[in-house]
Design an enzyme around this catalytic site. Structure first.
Site, mmCIF file in Angstrom:
data_model
loop_
_atom_site.group_PDB
_atom_site.id
_atom_site.type_symbol
_atom_site.label_atom_id
_atom_site.label_comp_id
_atom_site.label_asym_id
_atom_site.label_seq_id
_atom_site.Cartn_x
_atom_site.Cartn_y
_atom_site.Cartn_z
ATOM 1 N N ASN A 1 -36.023 0.363 3.533
ATOM 2 C CA ASN A 1 -36.945 0.160 4.348
ATOM 3 C C ASN A 1 -37.984 -1.024 4.620
ATOM 4 O O ASN A 1 -37.024 -1.940 3.960
ATOM 5 C CB ASN A 1 -37.775 1.380 3.296
ATOM 6 N N LYS A 2 -39.041 -0.599 5.104
ATOM 7 C CA LYS A 2 -39.621 -2.557 5.498
ATOM 8 C C LYS A 2 -39.548 -2.940 4.188
ATOM 9 O O LYS A 2 -39.964 -2.982 3.310
ATOM 10 C CB LYS A 2 -40.816 -2.185 6.086
ATOM 11 N N ASP B 1 -34.964 3.903 7.121
ATOM 12 C CA ASP B 1 -34.523 3.226 8.386
ATOM 13 C C ASP B 1 -32.985 3.729 7.628
ATOM 14 O O ASP B 1 -31.792 3.915 8.713
ATOM 15 C CB ASP B 1 -34.692 1.725 8.518
ATOM 16 N N ARG C 1 -41.109 0.540 18.012
ATOM 17 C CA ARG C 1 -40.280 0.596 16.443
ATOM 18 C C ARG C 1 -40.158 1.701 15.792
ATOM 19 O O ARG C 1 -40.983 2.415 16.391
ATOM 20 C CB ARG C 1 -40.325 -1.126 16.018
ATOM 21 N N GLY C 2 -39.539 1.168 14.291
ATOM 22 C CA GLY C 2 -39.401 2.275 14.134
ATOM 23 C C GLY C 2 -38.677 3.437 14.086
ATOM 24 O O GLY C 2 -37.812 3.239 14.975
ATOM 25 N N ALA C 3 -37.752 3.409 13.236
ATOM 26 C CA ALA C 3 -36.105 4.006 12.881
ATOM 27 C C ALA C 3 -35.990 5.853 14.464
ATOM 28 O O ALA C 3 -34.768 5.100 14.821
ATOM 29 C CB ALA C 3 -35.577 4.124 11.697
ATOM 30 N N GLN D 1 -47.388 -4.267 10.860
ATOM 31 C CA GLN D 1 -47.098 -2.878 11.618
ATOM 32 C C GLN D 1 -48.238 -1.687 10.508
ATOM 33 O O GLN D 1 -48.589 -1.045 11.456
ATOM 34 C CB GLN D 1 -45.623 -2.266 11.153
HETATM 35 O O1 MRU Z 1 -39.003 -3.454 11.790
HETATM 36 P P1 MRU Z 1 -40.024 -1.712 11.620
HETATM 37 O O2 MRU Z 1 -41.330 -1.989 12.532
HETATM 38 O O3 MRU Z 1 -39.216 -0.637 12.959
HETATM 39 O O4 MRU Z 1 -39.853 -0.776 10.145
HETATM 40 C C1 MRU Z 1 -40.109 -0.371 10.289
HETATM 41 C C2 MRU Z 1 -39.992 0.968 9.351
HETATM 42 O O5 MRU Z 1 -39.708 0.361 8.795
HETATM 43 C C3 MRU Z 1 -40.267 2.436 9.036
HETATM 44 O O6 MRU Z 1 -40.643 2.206 7.879
HETATM 45 C C4 MRU Z 1 -39.206 2.848 8.829
HETATM 46 O O7 MRU Z 1 -38.339 2.499 10.186
HETATM 47 C C5 MRU Z 1 -39.276 4.622 8.667
HETATM 48 S S1 MRU Z 1 -40.446 5.298 9.443
HETATM 49 C C6 MRU Z 1 -40.290 6.262 11.009
#
Ligand code: MRU
Length: 346
Positions: A244-245, A234, A44-46, A193
């Protein structure tokens, strides 16, 4: 140690569901399993899911029995669609898939060489991610001063990318440069996370930190106990609104109210210049069990109705600056993001 890689026809990735209890890699040999790993958040993470999408296409290319260009492209498009549909918010996933498809469509190579072309492009995307993050880390670290206490939301470290990270990459770099900093890691409900991944990563790097509940951020900001807020992104609209999250918005508003600067850090591949504002960003809605349970233990009543948006949008007025690999972008974001994106768009 990379979050994910493609070697000898196998995608290896850290299974992030099992951290911090154990650090294990899973091996994936087919693209439907890559799609599942994105949807179920083994990865996970963009930027990391962008790289995973690329590797998924590489597995699809290797598995394709097509003998004509047309059939090969059709196989790839089909796989690309399945991979793309896994998570809608992070634009990096669609970006990586489209980049590879475009390369294939533009090539005149015979089918057997197109397979290698797809693998090479997927590897290139992963390599570029690391180089990009290293640049971003240096720009972001320059915004961090000795004595700063930084609230960080979600996980944006090496695990959220192929390596290095985005917002957390800047924080780790500032620490590496010898700056005396402290990080308030918020837990990031519902999937934790922050508590599970960011706390683990910062402890690996020896960065001084304190884990706090999501709801504690306002307290630290009001009391003057936090000097900066850092998070990732994201998807960013052309006006600088940042998805973002979930929880980023609330944190940014309270920081702004208390005159604490807010920085959002992302590669330019996360910026979607086709969208006029954050209102157009699709927000992923995830399953109810993420909210009603923690680590499989249910605490909410059976049958309760649940809302679980995975992301929210922070309007640009709450952001002090946006950090990219091409530099730090200040308001007015519409104008200045355009300037930063131009070399690519044009
Ligand atoms: O749902 P996730 O864990 O994939 O969400 C991740 C985030 O919201 C991060 O803050 C985002 O991807 C940017 S950091 C690489």
């Amino acid at each position: 140690m990379r979050t994910l890689e493609l070697r000898d026809g196998i995608v290896r990735m850290i299974d992030q569901r099992r951290l911090p209890q154990e650090l294990v890699y899973v091996e994936i040999r087919d693209y439907p399993t890559v799609a599942r790993s994105i949807k179920e958040m083994w990865v996970r993470g963009a930027p990391a899911i962008g790289a995973a999408g690329g590797f998924g296409l590489a597995l699809a290319a290797m598995a394709s029995h097509a003998t004509t260009r047309e059939d090969f492209v059709r196989d790839l498009e089909h796989a690309g669609q399945d991979l793309y549909e896994t998570r809608p918010t992070a634009v990096n996933l669609g970006w990586a898939i489209q980049r590879i498809l475009k390369k294939v469509r533009a090539s005149n190579l015979p089918v057997k060489d197109l397979r290698d072309l797809v693998v090479a492009e997927a590897q290139q995307i992963a390599e570029e991610d690391i180089a990009t993050n290293e640049k971003m880390a240096r720009f972001g670290a320059a915004l961090i001063q000795d004595g700063d206490t930084i609230i960080h939301h979600c996980n944006t470290g090496p695990l959220a990318t192929v390596d290095v990270g985005t917002a957390l990459g800047c924080i780790i770099e500032a620490h590496r440069q010898g700056k005396k900093i402290h990080v308030l890691v918020d837990e990031t409900r519902p999937r934790l996370q922050g508590a599970r991944l960011t706390a683990w990563e910062l402890m690996q790097y020896g960065v001084p930190m304190t884990l706090i509940a999501d709801n504690a951020g306002g307290h630290y900001l009001y009391r003057g106990l936090a000097t900066k807020v850092f998070f990732g992104a994201d998807r960013v609209a052309s006006n600088g609104d940042v998805a973002n999250k979930i929880g980023s918005y609330k944190l940014a508003v309270v920081a702004h109210e208390n005159n604490v600067p807010v920085y959002s850090v992302m590669p330019t591949t996360t910026i979607d210049m086709t969208l006029a504002s954050g209102r157009e960003i699709p927000i992923e809605e995830r399953g109810a069990d993420e909210v009603t349970t923690i680590e499989g233990v249910r605490f909410a009543p059976q049958g309760v109705r649940v809302g679980n948006p995975a992301f929210d949008v922070t309007p640009n007025k709450y952001l002090t600056a946006i950090v990219t690999e091409r530099g730090v972008v200040y308001p007015p974001f519409q104008e200045n993001l355009q300037r930063v994106m131009d070399p690519v768009e044009g």
